[in-house]
Each structure stands twice: as structure tokens, then as C-alpha cells.
Design a protein around this motif. Structure first.
Motif, PDB file in Angstrom:
ATOM      1  N   ALA A 104       0.725  -1.056   0.026  1.00 53.58           N
ATOM      2  CA  ALA A 104      -0.018   0.041   0.110  1.00 53.58           C
ATOM      3  C   ALA A 104       0.844   1.134   0.151  1.00 53.58           C
ATOM      4  N   MET A 105       0.214   2.491  -0.332  1.00 54.97           N
ATOM      5  CA  MET A 105       1.084   3.676  -0.326  1.00 54.97           C
ATOM      6  C   MET A 105       1.066   4.236   1.163  1.00 54.97           C
ATOM      7  N   GLY A 106       1.953   3.650   1.597  1.00 53.81           N
ATOM      8  CA  GLY A 106       2.264   4.128   3.198  1.00 53.81           C
ATOM      9  C   GLY A 106       1.130   3.568   4.331  1.00 53.81           C
ATOM     10  N   ALA A 107       1.210   4.244   5.552  1.00 52.83           N
ATOM     11  CA  ALA A 107       0.440   3.604   6.366  1.00 52.83           C
ATOM     12  C   ALA A 107      -1.134   4.404   6.145  1.00 52.83           C
ATOM     13  N   ALA A 108      -1.010   5.554   5.662  1.00 50.78           N
ATOM     14  CA  ALA A 108      -2.334   6.386   5.405  1.00 50.78           C
ATOM     15  C   ALA A 108      -2.907   5.491   4.310  1.00 50.78           C
ATOM     16  N   ALA A 109      -2.569   4.921   3.507  1.00 51.53           N
ATOM     17  CA  ALA A 109      -3.252   4.142   2.431  1.00 51.53           C
ATOM     18  C   ALA A 109      -3.744   3.057   3.136  1.00 51.53           C
ATOM     19  N   ALA A 110      -2.770   2.284   3.961  1.00 52.63           N
ATOM     20  CA  ALA A 110      -2.888   0.988   4.485  1.00 52.63           C
ATOM     21  C   ALA A 110      -4.131   0.957   5.349  1.00 52.63           C
ATOM     22  N   LEU A 111      -4.234   2.073   6.264  1.00 49.80           N
ATOM     23  CA  LEU A 111      -5.316   2.204   7.116  1.00 49.80           C
ATOM     24  C   LEU A 111      -6.730   2.658   6.361  1.00 49.80           C
ATOM     25  N   SER A 112      -6.524   3.344   5.611  1.00 50.50           N
ATOM     26  CA  SER A 112      -7.915   3.764   4.525  1.00 50.50           C
ATOM     27  C   SER A 112      -8.426   2.520   3.936  1.00 50.50           C
ATOM     28  N   ASN A 181       4.092   5.679  19.721  1.00 50.46           N
ATOM     29  CA  ASN A 181       2.903   6.752  19.663  1.00 50.46           C
ATOM     30  C   ASN A 181       3.282   8.009  19.173  1.00 50.46           C
ATOM     31  N   ASN A 182       2.683   8.540  18.187  1.00 48.79           N
ATOM     32  CA  ASN A 182       2.493   9.833  17.586  1.00 48.79           C
ATOM     33  C   ASN A 182       1.130  10.594  18.278  1.00 48.79           C
ATOM     34  N   PRO A 183       1.218  11.178  19.143  1.00 52.05           N
ATOM     35  CA  PRO A 183       2.188  12.320  19.262  1.00 52.05           C
ATOM     36  C   PRO A 183       3.050  12.047  20.711  1.00 52.05           C
ATOM     37  N   ALA A 215      -3.102  -2.325  13.965  1.00 56.25           N
ATOM     38  CA  ALA A 215      -1.968  -1.817  14.557  1.00 56.25           C
ATOM     39  C   ALA A 215      -1.566  -0.950  13.439  1.00 56.25           C
ATOM     40  N   ASP A 216      -1.300   0.301  13.654  1.00 60.78           N
ATOM     41  CA  ASP A 216      -0.732   1.411  12.911  1.00 60.78           C
ATOM     42  C   ASP A 216       0.806   1.488  13.409  1.00 60.78           C
ATOM     43  N   GLU A 217       1.869   0.975  12.489  1.00 59.38           N
ATOM     44  CA  GLU A 217       3.243   0.876  13.073  1.00 59.38           C
ATOM     45  C   GLU A 217       4.203   1.622  12.185  1.00 59.38           C
ATOM     46  N   PRO A 218       4.097   2.882  11.825  1.00 64.04           N
ATOM     47  CA  PRO A 218       4.969   3.584  11.086  1.00 64.04           C
ATOM     48  C   PRO A 218       6.307   3.831  11.788  1.00 64.04           C
ATOM     49  N   TYR A 219       6.211   3.738  13.305  1.00 60.95           N
ATOM     50  CA  TYR A 219       7.258   3.878  14.202  1.00 60.95           C
ATOM     51  C   TYR A 219       8.018   2.867  14.561  1.00 60.95           C
ATOM     52  N   ARG A 220       7.605   1.609  14.250  1.00 62.51           N
ATOM     53  CA  ARG A 220       8.098   0.302  15.117  1.00 62.51           C
ATOM     54  C   ARG A 220       9.415   0.188  15.558  1.00 62.51           C
ATOM     55  N   PHE A 245       7.111   2.409   5.661  1.00 61.64           N
ATOM     56  CA  PHE A 245       8.610   2.428   5.460  1.00 61.64           C
ATOM     57  C   PHE A 245       9.031   3.974   5.413  1.00 61.64           C
ATOM     58  N   SER A 246       7.779   4.985   5.534  1.00 62.60           N
ATOM     59  CA  SER A 246       8.195   6.085   5.662  1.00 62.60           C
ATOM     60  C   SER A 246       9.131   6.708   6.671  1.00 62.60           C
ATOM     61  N   LYS A 247       9.018   6.294   7.994  1.00 65.30           N
ATOM     62  CA  LYS A 247       9.920   6.646   8.863  1.00 65.30           C
ATOM     63  C   LYS A 247      11.213   5.792   9.179  1.00 65.30           C
ATOM     64  N   SER A 248      10.920   4.452   9.023  1.00 63.86           N
ATOM     65  CA  SER A 248      12.178   3.487   9.386  1.00 63.86           C
ATOM     66  C   SER A 248      13.197   3.709   8.197  1.00 63.86           C
ATOM     67  N   GLU A 254       7.683   8.630  -0.562  1.00 60.89           N
ATOM     68  CA  GLU A 254       7.764   7.610  -1.783  1.00 60.89           C
ATOM     69  C   GLU A 254       6.465   6.568  -1.639  1.00 60.89           C
ATOM     70  N   ARG A 255       5.831   6.719  -0.420  1.00 57.92           N
ATOM     71  CA  ARG A 255       4.433   6.165  -0.286  1.00 57.92           C
ATOM     72  C   ARG A 255       4.586   4.792  -0.395  1.00 57.92           C
ATOM     73  N   ILE A 256       5.156   4.051   0.558  1.00 61.93           N
ATOM     74  CA  ILE A 256       5.398   2.530   0.478  1.00 61.93           C
ATOM     75  C   ILE A 256       5.049   1.872   1.529  1.00 61.93           C
TER      76      ILE A 256
HETATM   77  N1  PLP Z   1      -0.006   6.888  11.471  1.00 64.62           N
HETATM   78  C1  PLP Z   1       0.831   7.718  12.193  1.00 64.62           C
HETATM   79  C2  PLP Z   1       0.758   7.665  13.619  1.00 64.62           C
HETATM   80  C3  PLP Z   1       1.601   8.613  11.523  1.00 64.62           C
HETATM   81  O1  PLP Z   1       2.448   9.328  12.375  1.00 64.62           O
HETATM   82  C4  PLP Z   1       1.549   8.812  10.210  1.00 64.62           C
HETATM   83  C5  PLP Z   1       2.592   9.944   9.558  1.00 64.62           C
HETATM   84  O2  PLP Z   1       3.141  10.743  10.337  1.00 64.62           O
HETATM   85  C6  PLP Z   1       0.765   8.100   9.431  1.00 64.62           C
HETATM   86  C7  PLP Z   1       0.101   6.928  10.058  1.00 64.62           C
HETATM   87  C8  PLP Z   1       0.996   8.032   8.139  1.00 64.62           C
HETATM   88  O3  PLP Z   1       1.988   7.712   7.426  1.00 64.62           O
HETATM   89  P1  PLP Z   1       2.526   7.384   5.786  1.00 64.62           P
HETATM   90  O4  PLP Z   1       3.381   8.384   5.497  1.00 64.62           O
HETATM   91  O5  PLP Z   1       3.055   6.010   5.833  1.00 64.62           O
HETATM   92  O6  PLP Z   1       1.086   7.360   5.135  1.00 64.62           O
END
Ligand code: PLP
Length: 402
Positions: A104-112, A181-183, A215-220, A245-248, A254-256
């Protein structure tokens, strides 16, 4: 209006973070970029590991354009999905197969994709735990469901189980968790995850429903002092992992990322097919081809996380010495600070006068707190500390205190 009102509203409202970003640019033009202390964005500052550029170079030299840039299958290249499965199996002792993954195109798309796949009708609810990533509301509502928020446990930033239990009903389709967690920077402990799993199993039985744990895990991988992030699929059967893979790998543009649907999930085939259907209906087509190929060589690597740890230590020690009340982050790259004034928005406005750009946490469901993103240049933190000190003194004089 000839356009969809909801979409118009989403597209024309600027987020607080976006506003701050624009303000910062204007201020930098007036007083010089070195005098603006922008702690607003979560854009990784550590470069992607060398493997990323090396692999891109080698791929562009060895593969023909169509293989490199052509459509992949909707769920992603088999080789990529197998590489992801192998990596997780090696790391966590799991037994995932390539077919359990949907790129998927990042966590945003994965969640959507998950919200859209799981929402059956408008009575469906997804629960999240404050403080939470504000876009969850946008994604959940776009899928036609309702977001329910559990107030924050402001002592440890784990989960207030009493409050959570009150909100679980037969309408609950899923619980969204985000650790690290963010934030807040909190990492959910194994005890928290076990308690959560037990509660969800109890509620599934009570209501005769399936409750998914998303489980939303961009910061694992971004953790400090050896903090352990429990791998959720090992604790709860109906888990879907939304990874990015946005953060790791420091690749947010690049949306992956991917959705992992483990085989033991209830109606696994139907859930996976509905995720694929969601991708089709949203017009996502496939995840970026080049970066799927990059993953085959670079999965498991990260940018230099020690850089974030250095920033965390500098900022945490600096602010607590001044007198700010801060939660010590165990992961991600945000410092969560109790606003010295009960009005965190007024506090952030006052901060602007000291050229400090901080995000009030009201939008994260946690008023009275402020998010300070420390994926920034270390030198900027050093330059900013005197401004934080002046701000602390000024705010005690001019703003209402808790
Ligand atoms: N979930 C959380 C908690 C985030 O902080 C972010 C981006 O900052 C996202 C999802 C979306 O990340 P992505 O760039 O992989 O779509």
C-alpha cells in the motif's frame, strides 16, 4: 455547491500543522531561517540508509523500463511480499506467507484500505485511544464509519481500560492502536497488549462479533533505551498490521507500506479480498513499483536512529531542567509536553512570539498538551533552548496556569 461538501471542507481547511509550516516560511524570510525554531513536522531528517540509493542505482542500470516502472499486480510484486514475509518471520518467529500482504501507499493508504474494507454500514465504529493521529478521523469517516475516542491515560500514556471497555459495543468494528505513538512517544508494554487482547476476546464473545485490532506501526523500529515493541499478531488473532517505510527507511514521499492480514484472522480470504476491493474502488491500482523493488534489498535496514535519540535526550533534559513537565518518549520522534498554561493553543500562540513553532495537542484528542517534533537539526534544538526558557517565564506571567 457543485462539489461534494465534505470533500470541499477537507480540501480547503488547513491543518494547524500546515498553518504553522506556512507561518514558519514567512517568518524565516523576515528574520532568517536560523532564527526560526520549527518543531511542527514529522518529516524524517535522518537520510535513508545507503542501501536505498545504491539499490535504485543498480536497478536502473540492470532492469528495463517496463519492469522497473510498469504496473505491478494490485497486491504488489510477489518477490516484495515474500521478502517482507521472510523478514518478519526471521525477526518475530512468525509464519507469514507472501499472500498475507497487500502492498500500500504508506500507512495512510493501508489504514484507509482497512477502514473501507471493514465498514459494512454507518453504524460501524472504530475506537482509537487518545492521543491519536488526527487523520484517523478523516479516513474512518471517509469509509462511512464513526470514530470513537477513548480519553488519554495522561500518567503513562498506556490505555485507560475502564474508559475503553465503556466504549466497546456491538457496533465496534475495530480498535486502532499506534505504538510507538505519535504524538506521545509512548510504547505500549507487553502487559498493556495482553490486557487489550483479553478484553477484546471477552467482548467478541459477549457480543458474538469480530473486533479487529488495527496496529498502525510506522514507528515500529524507532525506539530508545532498548524498548521492546510487542508484535501484536502474536497476542491477538484478529489483528491487521498497517505498516509504513516512511519513517524507518526515511521515505515518506515515496509512499510505500503494507497491510498484513495473518491467516488466522476471521474470514481471512474475505478480509483480504475486501482490502483488494477497497484498493480498486479508491483507484490506488498498485503501490509504487520502484520502491517495492527497493524493499527486496533494503527491508530490515533503518536510517540512523541514534540521531533521533541524541535529539530526544537533548530536548528532554533541556526542557525538564527549565521546568516543563515532559513525558519521556520511548519511541517515535515527538516529545509530549504538558502546557504550562491550561490553554495549550494560547501557549503555542505565545511560543510563536519566541519563534518556536509547536503543535497544540487538542487535535490529537489531548488538550492541555503540546507536541514537539524532534526530527530536526540538533543545532536548532541547542539554539532553541533559551527561547523555551523565555517562553516558560513569560507564560507564567501572562497565561492562566493549571
Ligand atoms: N500513522 C501515524 C501515527 C503517523 O504519524 C503517520 C504519519 O506521520 C501516518 C500514520 C501516515 O504515514 P504514511 O506516511 O506512511 O502514510
Amino acid at each position: 455547491m457543485i462539489v461534494a461538501e465534505d470533500m470541499y471542507r477537507l480540501g480547503s481547511q488547513r491543518s494547524v500543522i500546515r498553518d504553522l509550516f506556512e507561518y514558519g516560511k514567512k517568518l524565516a524570510a523576515e528574520i532568517g531561517a536560523e532564527n526560526v525554531y520549527d518543531f511542527s513536522l514529522g518529516n524524517p531528517t535522518v537520510p535513508a540508509p545507503d542501501c536505498v540509493n545504491e539499490t535504485i542505482r543498480s536497478l536502473t542500470q540492470t532492469l528495463d523500463g517496463m519492469t522497473l516502472h510498469g504496473y505491478t499486480s494490485a497486491q504488489g510484486d510477489e518477490e516484495t511480499r515474500q521478502a517482507v514475509a521472510d523478514y518478519l518471520n526471521r525477526t518475530h518467529g512468525t509464519r507469514f506467507k507472501a499472500d498475507d500482504f497487500y502492498m500500500a501507499m504508506g500507512a495512510a493508504a493501508a489504514l484507509s484500505l482497512c477502514f473501507r474494507a471493514l465498514t459494512v454500514d454507518s453504524s460501524d465504529e472504530f475506537i482509537t485511544i487518545a492521543p491519536f493521529f488526527p487523520e484517523y478521523r478523516v479516513f474512518v469517516e471517509a469509509a462511512g464509519a464513526k470514530l470513537v475516542v477513548v480519553p488519554a491515560d495522561t500518567k503513562n500514556f498506556q490505555i485507560d481500560f475502564e474508559e475503553l471497555e465503556k466504549r466497546i459495543s456491538r457496533h465496534t468494528k475495530g480498535i486502532i492502536i499506534n505504538s510507538p505513538n505519535n504524538p506521545s512517544g509512548a510504547v505500549y508494554s507487553e502487559e498493556t497488549i495482553k490486557r487489550l487482547a483479553a478484553l477484546l476476546e471477552k467482548k467478541e464473545q459477549e457480543f458474538g462479533t469480530v473486533i479487529f485490532l488495527l496496529a498502525d506501526e510506522p514507528y515500529r523500529e524507532i525506539v530508545y533505551d532498548g524498548a521492546k515493541v510487542p508484535f501484536i499478531t502474536k497476542y491477538y488473532k484478529n489483528t491487521l498490521v498497517c505498516y509504513s517505510f516512511s519513517k524507518s527507511l526515511s521515505l515518506p514521499g515515496e509512499r510505500i507500506g503494507y497491510v498484513l492480514v495473518p491467516e488466522e484472522v476471521a474470514e481471512h480470504k474475505a478480509v483480504y479480498a475486501a482490502i483488494a476491493g477497497a484498493g480498486r474502488s479508491l483507484g490506488y491500482v498498485c503501490a509504487p513499483s520502484l520502491f517495492q523493488k527497493v524493499l527486496v534489498s533494503c527491508i530490515g535496514q533503518t536510517g540512523d536512529i541514534k540521531e533521533y535519540q541524541k535529539n530526544r535526550d537533548l530536548l528532554y533534559v533541556g526542557l525538564t531542567n527549565i521546568g516543563y513537565e515532559c513525558f519521556k518518549p520511548q519511541g517515535a520522534f515527538y516529545l509530549f509536553v504538558k502546557s504550562p498554561s491550561e490553554d495549550s493553543e494560547a501557549f503555542c500562540e505565545l511560543a510563536k512570539e519566541e519563534h518556536l513553532l509547536l503543535v497544540p495537542a487538542d487535535g490529537f484528542g489531548c488538550p492541555g498538551y503540546v507536541r514537539i517534533s524532534y526530527c530536526v537539526d540538533t543545532e536548532m534544538i541547542k539554539r532553541a533552548l533559551p527561547a523555551f526558557e523565555r517562553l516558560f517565564a513569560r507564560c507564567r506571567v501572562t497565561l492562566p496556569i493549571f
